[in-house]
Write a protein that holds these residues in place. Structure first.
Motif, PDB file in Angstrom:
ATOM      1  N   TRP A   1       0.798  -1.221   0.000  1.00 37.28           N
ATOM      2  CA  TRP A   1       0.000   0.000   0.000  1.00 37.28           C
ATOM      3  C   TRP A   1       0.839   1.284   0.000  1.00 37.28           C
ATOM      4  CZ3 TRP A   1      -1.877  -4.474   2.172  1.00 37.28           C
ATOM      5  CH2 TRP A   1      -3.165  -4.875   1.782  1.00 37.28           C
ATOM      6  N   SER A   2       2.086   1.173   0.390  1.00 37.76           N
ATOM      7  CA  SER A   2       2.918   2.376   0.456  1.00 37.76           C
ATOM      8  C   SER A   2       4.384   2.010   0.253  1.00 37.76           C
ATOM      9  CB  SER A   2       2.749   3.069   1.814  1.00 37.76           C
ATOM     10  OG  SER A   2       3.627   4.167   1.932  1.00 37.76           O
ATOM     11  N   ALA A   3       5.109   2.926  -0.396  1.00 31.47           N
ATOM     12  CA  ALA A   3       6.551   2.726  -0.577  1.00 31.47           C
ATOM     13  C   ALA A   3       7.336   3.240   0.622  1.00 31.47           C
ATOM     14  CB  ALA A   3       7.012   3.443  -1.841  1.00 31.47           C
ATOM     15  N   ASP A   4       6.652   3.906   1.559  1.00 32.62           N
ATOM     16  CA  ASP A   4       7.304   4.487   2.733  1.00 32.62           C
ATOM     17  C   ASP A   4       6.836   3.754   3.983  1.00 32.62           C
ATOM     18  OD1 ASP A   4       8.487   6.022   4.658  1.00 32.62           O
ATOM     19  OD2 ASP A   4       7.537   7.919   4.083  1.00 32.62           O
ATOM     20  N   VAL A   5       7.486   2.630   4.262  1.00 31.39           N
ATOM     21  CA  VAL A   5       7.139   1.805   5.417  1.00 31.39           C
ATOM     22  C   VAL A   5       8.358   1.670   6.317  1.00 31.39           C
ATOM     23  CG1 VAL A   5       6.340  -0.455   6.229  1.00 31.39           C
ATOM     24  CG2 VAL A   5       5.435   0.502   4.098  1.00 31.39           C
ATOM     25  N   VAL A   6       8.148   1.920   7.601  1.00 35.02           N
ATOM     26  CA  VAL A   6       9.217   1.778   8.598  1.00 35.02           C
ATOM     27  C   VAL A   6       8.801   0.749   9.634  1.00 35.02           C
ATOM     28  CG1 VAL A   6      10.456   2.908  10.478  1.00 35.02           C
ATOM     29  CG2 VAL A   6      10.118   4.117   8.316  1.00 35.02           C
ATOM     30  N   LEU A   7       9.654  -0.230   9.866  1.00 34.82           N
ATOM     31  CA  LEU A   7       9.444  -1.196  10.935  1.00 34.82           C
ATOM     32  C   LEU A   7      10.283  -0.778  12.135  1.00 34.82           C
ATOM     33  CD1 LEU A   7       8.525  -3.856  12.250  1.00 34.82           C
ATOM     34  CD2 LEU A   7      10.375  -5.009  11.002  1.00 34.82           C
TER      35      LEU A   7
ATOM     36  N   GLY B   1      12.729  -2.241   0.251  1.00 33.52           N
ATOM     37  CA  GLY B   1      12.767  -0.834   0.609  1.00 33.52           C
ATOM     38  C   GLY B   1      12.091  -0.491   1.916  1.00 33.52           C
ATOM     39  N   ILE B   2      11.969  -1.459   2.793  1.00 34.93           N
ATOM     40  CA  ILE B   2      11.353  -1.227   4.104  1.00 34.93           C
ATOM     41  C   ILE B   2      12.460  -0.921   5.110  1.00 34.93           C
ATOM     42  CG2 ILE B   2       9.970  -2.242   5.956  1.00 34.93           C
ATOM     43  CD1 ILE B   2       8.728  -4.074   3.765  1.00 34.93           C
ATOM     44  N   GLN B   3      12.401   0.255   5.690  1.00 30.34           N
ATOM     45  CA  GLN B   3      13.438   0.679   6.629  1.00 30.34           C
ATOM     46  C   GLN B   3      13.196   0.062   7.998  1.00 30.34           C
ATOM     47  OE1 GLN B   3      13.651   4.921   7.207  1.00 30.34           O
ATOM     48  NE2 GLN B   3      15.531   4.826   8.430  1.00 30.34           N
ATOM     49  N   VAL B   4      14.292  -0.372   8.639  1.00 32.25           N
ATOM     50  CA  VAL B   4      14.214  -0.903  10.000  1.00 32.25           C
ATOM     51  C   VAL B   4      14.883   0.096  10.938  1.00 32.25           C
ATOM     52  CG1 VAL B   4      14.875  -2.756  11.571  1.00 32.25           C
ATOM     53  CG2 VAL B   4      14.219  -3.295   9.209  1.00 32.25           C
ATOM     54  N   ILE B   5      14.147   0.525  11.958  1.00 30.45           N
ATOM     55  CA  ILE B   5      14.679   1.430  12.972  1.00 30.45           C
ATOM     56  C   ILE B   5      14.851   0.634  14.257  1.00 30.45           C
ATOM     57  CG2 ILE B   5      14.272   3.510  14.343  1.00 30.45           C
ATOM     58  CD1 ILE B   5      14.681   4.147  11.430  1.00 30.45           C
ATOM     59  N   ASP B   6      16.090   0.482  14.708  1.00 33.85           N
ATOM     60  CA  ASP B   6      16.367  -0.266  15.932  1.00 33.85           C
ATOM     61  C   ASP B   6      16.218   0.638  17.154  1.00 33.85           C
ATOM     62  OD1 ASP B   6      17.138  -2.955  14.968  1.00 33.85           O
ATOM     63  OD2 ASP B   6      18.730  -1.860  13.936  1.00 33.85           O
ATOM     64  N   GLY B   7      16.024  -0.030  18.295  1.00 31.36           N
ATOM     65  CA  GLY B   7      15.888   0.703  19.543  1.00 31.36           C
ATOM     66  C   GLY B   7      14.474   0.607  20.097  1.00 31.36           C
ATOM     67  N   PRO B   8      14.359   0.586  21.430  1.00 33.67           N
ATOM     68  CA  PRO B   8      13.041   0.456  22.052  1.00 33.67           C
ATOM     69  C   PRO B   8      12.179   1.704  21.847  1.00 33.67           C
ATOM     70  CG  PRO B   8      14.746   0.797  23.717  1.00 33.67           C
ATOM     71  CD  PRO B   8      15.454   0.593  22.428  1.00 33.67           C
ATOM     72  N   ILE B   9      10.884   1.482  21.789  1.00 38.41           N
ATOM     73  CA  ILE B   9       9.915   2.559  21.560  1.00 38.41           C
ATOM     74  C   ILE B   9       9.468   3.145  22.896  1.00 38.41           C
ATOM     75  CG2 ILE B   9       7.601   3.080  20.666  1.00 38.41           C
ATOM     76  CD1 ILE B   9       8.001   0.631  18.776  1.00 38.41           C
ATOM     77  N   ARG B  10       9.411   4.478  22.943  1.00 34.94           N
ATOM     78  CA  ARG B  10       8.868   5.150  24.125  1.00 34.94           C
ATOM     79  C   ARG B  10       7.371   5.388  23.984  1.00 34.94           C
ATOM     80  NH1 ARG B  10      12.015  10.299  25.557  1.00 34.94           N
ATOM     81  NH2 ARG B  10      13.259   8.797  26.758  1.00 34.94           N
ATOM     82  N   SER B  11       6.957   5.895  22.815  1.00 32.70           N
ATOM     83  CA  SER B  11       5.546   6.231  22.652  1.00 32.70           C
ATOM     84  C   SER B  11       5.211   6.451  21.191  1.00 32.70           C
ATOM     85  CB  SER B  11       5.197   7.497  23.436  1.00 32.70           C
ATOM     86  OG  SER B  11       5.838   8.627  22.870  1.00 32.70           O
TER      87      SER B  11
END
Length: 307
Positions: free
Chosen positions: A162-168, A187-197
């Protein structure tokens, strides 16, 4: 012949329960539908994927469905079920009891959401789960998927449709090198690190914030909840539970307890509204056949003058 209040008591007035009631009421069966008025999709503004009803608001859909069921003589009762005993005597939280020859349980499931600020507050609006329900409406926008469940990896791959701009947002996920390679390949970007909110400003999701303070702008965030069936009534009646933790039914929704049927999300977490409605119809069809067989047996054993 034992006298019952109803031929069938349906517990749950979502698409599954109401469609079962509709078919049975049209078959001139005595049907009662019991529901506490707390549908799973209440936070959603629209429902999709239901031919001829695509885009309708869930409360409007239910109002139309209830009116149709009532039009065929079914009884709708606003209550919660406290207990169902052997022989299908249903006790409500109002103290009322209903006896029936058969039972349909269509109580759905509950979504257990991750304990991340912003998720519950925006659930069903711009924090969502199902790509088929919401994907088209957020197409081509910056989407995020929270890595709070192992299923998030494939969910991200689905969202790429559905989108070319997806971040996991990896959060606590333990991803393999193969997972990362496949995500990168599409082309799915992975962002490491724990989520705050999940960041919410002016009544809208604006992004996701990590515990180090980094904020990644997103307009819609997807999450894979833990789906827990509301099947306590079925378990109490002795219905068999499969190795996957869900109640075992046949194609018509018949459980392993004769006369007890189940339909919708209580037995299938993947069932959308249209699917649940079909499951309810199949259960209603099978129940009426079973009742006809029972009517034949009763007729053979009851003197003609007593019928």
């Amino acid at each position: 012949m034992t006298t019952h209040d109803y031929d069938t008591v349906v517990i749950g007035a979502g698409a599954a329960g109401l469609n079962a009631a509709l078919l049975l009421a049209r078959a001139r069966r005595r049907v009662a539908v019991v529901d506490n008025g707390r549908p799973r999709n209440a936070p959603a503004a629209h429902m999709h994927g239901f031919l001829s009803r695509d885009g309708i608001a869930p409360p409007v859909f239910l109002d139309v469905a209830r009116a149709e069921v009532l039009g065929y003589g079914a009884t709708l009762i606003d209550a919660s079920v406290s207990e169902v005993t052997e022989g299908f005597t249903t006790t409500l939280d109002t103290g009322q009891t209903l006896s029936a020859r058969s039972l349909v349980v269509a109580t759905g499931l509950r979504d257990e959401l991750p304990d991340i600020p912003g998720v519950r507050e925006r659930w069903g609006r711009d924090v969502v789960h199902c790509p088929y329900c919401h994907g088209y409406e957020v197409r081509d926008r910056p989407l995020g998927i929270l890595g709070t469940s192992p299923g998030a990896v494939f969910h991200a791959q689905m969202l790429r449709q559905w989108s070319a701009d997806v971040v996991l947002f990896a959060h606590t996920l333990d991803m393999t090198a193969e997972d990362r390679a496949q995500l990168h390949a599409r082309g799915i970007q992975v962002i490491d690190g724990p989520i705050r909110s999940v960041v919410v400003t002016d009544d809208a999701v604006r992004g996701v914030e990590l515990t180090d303070g980094t904020q990644i702008a997103r307009s819609t965030v997807f999450v894979v909840p833990r789906m827990v069936p509301r099947d306590s009534l079925l378990r109490a009646l002795g219905c068999t539970v499969g190795p996957d933790g869900w109640i075992v039914v046949d194609r018509a929704g018949q459980t392993t307890v004769p006369g007890v049927f189940a339909a919708g999300n209580v037995i299938d977490p993947r069932a959308q509204v249209v699917t649940a409605a079909g499951m309810g119809s199949a259960a209603g069809f099978a129940i009426n056949i079973a009742l006809v067989q029972d009517d034949i047996t009763s007729a053979l054993t009851t003197p003609a003058h007593a019928t």
